[in-house]
Design an enzyme around this catalytic site. Structure first.
Site, mmCIF file in Angstrom:
data_model
loop_
_atom_site.group_PDB
_atom_site.id
_atom_site.type_symbol
_atom_site.label_atom_id
_atom_site.label_comp_id
_atom_site.label_asym_id
_atom_site.label_seq_id
_atom_site.Cartn_x
_atom_site.Cartn_y
_atom_site.Cartn_z
ATOM 1 N N PRO A 124 0.866 -1.256 -0.084
ATOM 2 C CA PRO A 124 0.059 0.025 -0.211
ATOM 3 C C PRO A 124 1.112 1.384 -0.013
ATOM 4 C CG PRO A 124 -0.351 -1.235 2.192
ATOM 5 C CD PRO A 124 0.759 -2.011 1.188
ATOM 6 N N ASP B 286 -10.573 0.119 -24.273
ATOM 7 C CA ASP B 286 -11.162 0.250 -22.788
ATOM 8 C C ASP B 286 -11.109 1.644 -22.171
ATOM 9 O OD1 ASP B 286 -11.348 -2.472 -22.696
ATOM 10 O OD2 ASP B 286 -9.386 -2.746 -22.110
HETATM 11 C C1 JCQ Z 1 -1.166 -3.331 -2.170
HETATM 12 N N1 JCQ Z 1 -2.802 -1.729 -2.283
HETATM 13 C C2 JCQ Z 1 -2.948 -2.145 -1.182
HETATM 14 C C3 JCQ Z 1 -0.359 -4.906 3.345
HETATM 15 C C4 JCQ Z 1 1.801 -4.237 4.238
HETATM 16 C C5 JCQ Z 1 4.571 -4.738 1.730
HETATM 17 O O1 JCQ Z 1 3.759 -4.365 2.831
HETATM 18 C C6 JCQ Z 1 2.626 -4.640 3.029
HETATM 19 C C7 JCQ Z 1 1.712 -5.146 1.968
HETATM 20 C C8 JCQ Z 1 0.509 -5.372 2.441
HETATM 21 C C9 JCQ Z 1 -0.555 -6.135 1.123
HETATM 22 O O2 JCQ Z 1 -0.667 -5.298 0.193
HETATM 23 C C10 JCQ Z 1 -1.717 -4.222 0.138
HETATM 24 C C11 JCQ Z 1 -1.778 -3.454 -0.995
HETATM 25 N N2 JCQ Z 1 -1.764 -2.459 -2.841
HETATM 26 O O3 JCQ Z 1 -2.295 -4.213 1.376
HETATM 27 C C12 JCQ Z 1 0.361 -4.498 4.333
#
Ligand code: JCQ
Length: 247
Positions: free
Chosen positions: A111, A191
């Site tokens: 994220p 698209d």
């Molecule tokens: C991916 N938008 C949301 C959750 C930490 C690498 O660190 C983390 C990864 C995550 C999982 O990915 C997402 C995500 N794109 O939540 C927390």
């Protein structure tokens, strides 16, 4: 269970594409603590869209296969305190260093990454090898990001329990842009987003449903008028739902 080298789908073809060039190919390695989350959706949608001339080679790996301790520990408490767990660097480095070659792009789903969009999907569809690391918990040891990862990607401004879900979204969006994967080459071009506007509304039979009629212009056979109507509707819809795209 050993997931290493187990293809989720494999589509090998031989010879040249209709245009005479060799078919474009991409290898994708997904590294995750939850391989089963990726397997079903990627077997489904991509196999159905895959066309004969396409070569996509996808492998889903369990990160735990690269842990070396007795209990296969892949995470630990954060230095400096705080809640949750952080993914340890050693198994991630071991996995990526085994899987990558000189042309690989190493991607981390997070994220905190750069926001994924259609333009990034198009860029990635030209790569020959993606190694996708799926983050979990509170994140990964930052040395992975500083010294191993080429690109941190977020699929949107929300937090998932599991980066494998984000990886499925990315792979689907990238692979469908590769030549031969979609039935009609044109549909990827037309698209939403590729023109910077949302799509115009679509209708199909019946021409009247519960007294709601399909707009007359779409039944008129006048292609110039239909194109003008669709343009106007696309603008209206974009203004309504995604005003940010018009700025
Ligand atoms: C991916 N938008 C949301 C959750 C930490 C690498 O660190 C983390 C990864 C995550 C999982 O990915 C997402 C995500 N794109 O939540 C927390």
């Amino acid at each position: 269970m050993i997931d290493r080298n187990r293809p989720a789908f494999e589509y090998f073809t031989h010879g040249l594409g209709s245009s005479g060039e060799p078919p474009l190919a991409m290898k994708i390695d997904i590294v995750t603590l939850f391989p089963e989350i990726c397997r079903a959706p990627l077997n489904e949608s991509i196999m159905k869209r895959a066309q004969k001339k396409e070569t996509v080679d996808l492998y889903i790996h369990n990160l735990r296969d690269w842990t070396t301790d007795k209990h296969h520990v892949a995470d630990d408490a954060p230095f400096g305190g705080g809640q949750g767990m952080v993914m340890k660097p050693e198994p991630i480095f071991a996995a990526v260093e085994e899987l990558r070659n000189q042309t690989s792009k190493v991607v981390l789903m997070s994220p905190a990454g750069r926001r994924f969009d259609q333009q990034m999907a198009a860029q990635l569809s030209g790569e020959s090898h993606l190694v996708i690391i799926c983050g979990h918990y509170e994140g990964v040891d930052h040395r992975v990001i500083e010294h191993l990862v080429d690109l941190e990607i977020s699929i949107g401004d929300y937090v998932l329990t599991n980066g494998a879900i984000a990886a499925v979204v990315l792979v689907d969006a990238v692979v469908r842009l590769m030549p031969g994967v979609l039935g009609h080459e044109q549909s990827a071009v037309d698209d939403s987003f590729s023109r910077g506007l949302l799509e115009a509304p679509q209708y199909t039979r019946p021409a009247e449903f519960r007294s709601w009629k399909v707009p007359d212009v779409l039944l008129s056979g006048n292609h110039a008028e239909i194109a003008a109507w669709r343009n106007e509707q696309a603008r209206k819809r974009t203004k309504q739902n995604r005003p940010d795209l018009l700025r």
